[in-house]
Design an enzyme around this catalytic site. Sequence first.
Site, mmCIF file in Angstrom:
data_model
loop_
_atom_site.group_PDB
_atom_site.id
_atom_site.type_symbol
_atom_site.label_atom_id
_atom_site.label_comp_id
_atom_site.label_asym_id
_atom_site.label_seq_id
_atom_site.Cartn_x
_atom_site.Cartn_y
_atom_site.Cartn_z
ATOM 1 N N GLY A 166 -11.297 0.782 -6.235
ATOM 2 C CA GLY A 166 -10.373 0.077 -5.879
ATOM 3 C C GLY A 166 -11.305 -1.659 -5.297
ATOM 4 N N GLY A 167 -12.386 -1.668 -6.311
ATOM 5 C CA GLY A 167 -12.887 -2.860 -6.379
ATOM 6 C C GLY A 167 -13.593 -3.206 -5.423
ATOM 7 N N HIS A 237 -8.537 -7.043 -8.956
ATOM 8 C CA HIS A 237 -8.305 -5.457 -9.420
ATOM 9 C C HIS A 237 -7.692 -4.809 -8.656
ATOM 10 C CE1 HIS A 237 -12.953 -6.334 -9.726
ATOM 11 N NE2 HIS A 237 -13.047 -6.467 -8.687
ATOM 12 N N GLU A 277 -9.544 7.143 -16.713
ATOM 13 C CA GLU A 277 -9.346 5.670 -16.679
ATOM 14 C C GLU A 277 -10.630 5.167 -17.248
ATOM 15 O OE1 GLU A 277 -9.211 3.250 -12.607
ATOM 16 O OE2 GLU A 277 -7.150 4.328 -12.239
ATOM 17 N N ARG A 293 -4.320 12.090 -8.444
ATOM 18 C CA ARG A 293 -3.683 12.920 -7.680
ATOM 19 C C ARG A 293 -2.593 11.900 -8.964
ATOM 20 N NH1 ARG A 293 -3.097 7.300 -7.137
ATOM 21 N NH2 ARG A 293 -5.273 5.874 -6.617
#
Length: 455
Positions: A166-167, A237, A277, A293
């Site tokens: 999450g950055g 982000h 990703e 997920r």
Amino acid sequence: MTFRTVLVANRGEIALRVIRACRSLGLRSIVVHSAADAGAAYLALADEALCIGPGPAAASYLDPGLILLAANATGAEAIHPGYGFLSENAGFAEAVERAGLVFIGPTAPVIRMMGDKIEAKAAMRRSGVPCVPGSEGALPEDHAACAAIAEATGYPLIVKAAGGGGGRGMRVVREPAALREAIKMTREEARRAFGNPELYLEKFLEHPRHIEIQVLCDQHGAALWLGERDCSLQRRHQKVVEEAPAPGLPRAEIAALGERCAAACRAIGYRGAGTFEFLYEDGLFAFIEMNTRIQVEHPVTEAITGIDILREQIRVAMGERLAFDQDDIAIQGHALECRINAEDAFSGLPSPGRVTEWHAPGGPGIRVDSHMAPGSEVPPHYDSLIAKVIAHGKDREESLRRMSTALNEIRIEGVATNIGLHRLILDDPDFRRGKTTIHHLERRLAHRLTTEEGA
């Protein structure tokens, strides 16, 4: 493994999405909620709703004990975690299985492996999935050894926490003199935020795109990829706009990457829905993480494939085989998703409160995933996402036109929204050409702010 009742351990639009998927399969749905969500309209669409705690997530949605107690009290046989909250918590997945329930997601060991970025990259390398150049494992404590790894990788580079996301837990280092302090600060941040001080480093890509590969896997050895998404439009982000397929990428290269992702899933014994990703720059893909997920942006993939990913995710958890194979998956048209948040369009400041007017857009190719209605409350305790507008067309140009029409039609009053930001994005020449990177939106907003201040 067959079950008839699913407890939905989440809130908002994803809780409603799971409720609908359960209904399509003839399953009962039980949704838990906090006191802050007690009046939400979507709760009435479940077969049963149960309050498990006060507004703050730590005392409700993030408390595994309360969720398991609710499952026991209501006779639920399976738990769907949605996204966020406990969805990628290996300890929670283990607790669900120990309680004799089905966790609708991958196994705890796989969640744990993919949650550790160092282990995840090692697993991907073994399966031939391309990774960002960098350290092979955790950085050693000895600074001279770290400096040697950094020199071999090349500057600029980025130091990351193994348990981060999450950055958080990352720092860009542009010259050797800044390496020691970056490692020290990131290690301490990682220790405090994630309980894991291990770090690794990677080559920092200056102008990458963010590309994702969606996968679905059953428990009988089938592992399929469902096309790709471009999620490069990000702010702090956090994704703002997603689309599928990614504009301008060679289809043969995407297909080769998708097959490698499917092979990696088979190698690690993955089950359910997941997303790989990647960063993409100068023709090269580089793995950064796997989300174990369902993701916020899954509707764009559903739009271009015609596959109900949530439904398949639940079927897989029941032990059923996927209802299709790789040859059955065909990309049809183009889809865009705009995340509508209750926040100031340009400062990003959250705007909790009561929605006094709510009018969702419609028309050909438009889908709106939302739990909102007139009078709905947007609590201050959670993520500010209140709707997702998805536009599907025969090509990218048609989906852009349909999205523009939808954004002009939607009406939300009572709270601030980021609809103005989405209109700015759709009018951006670089976005229209499909030529944006992960840094584009923040640079565009900084330029807008500078222009306004100079006016």
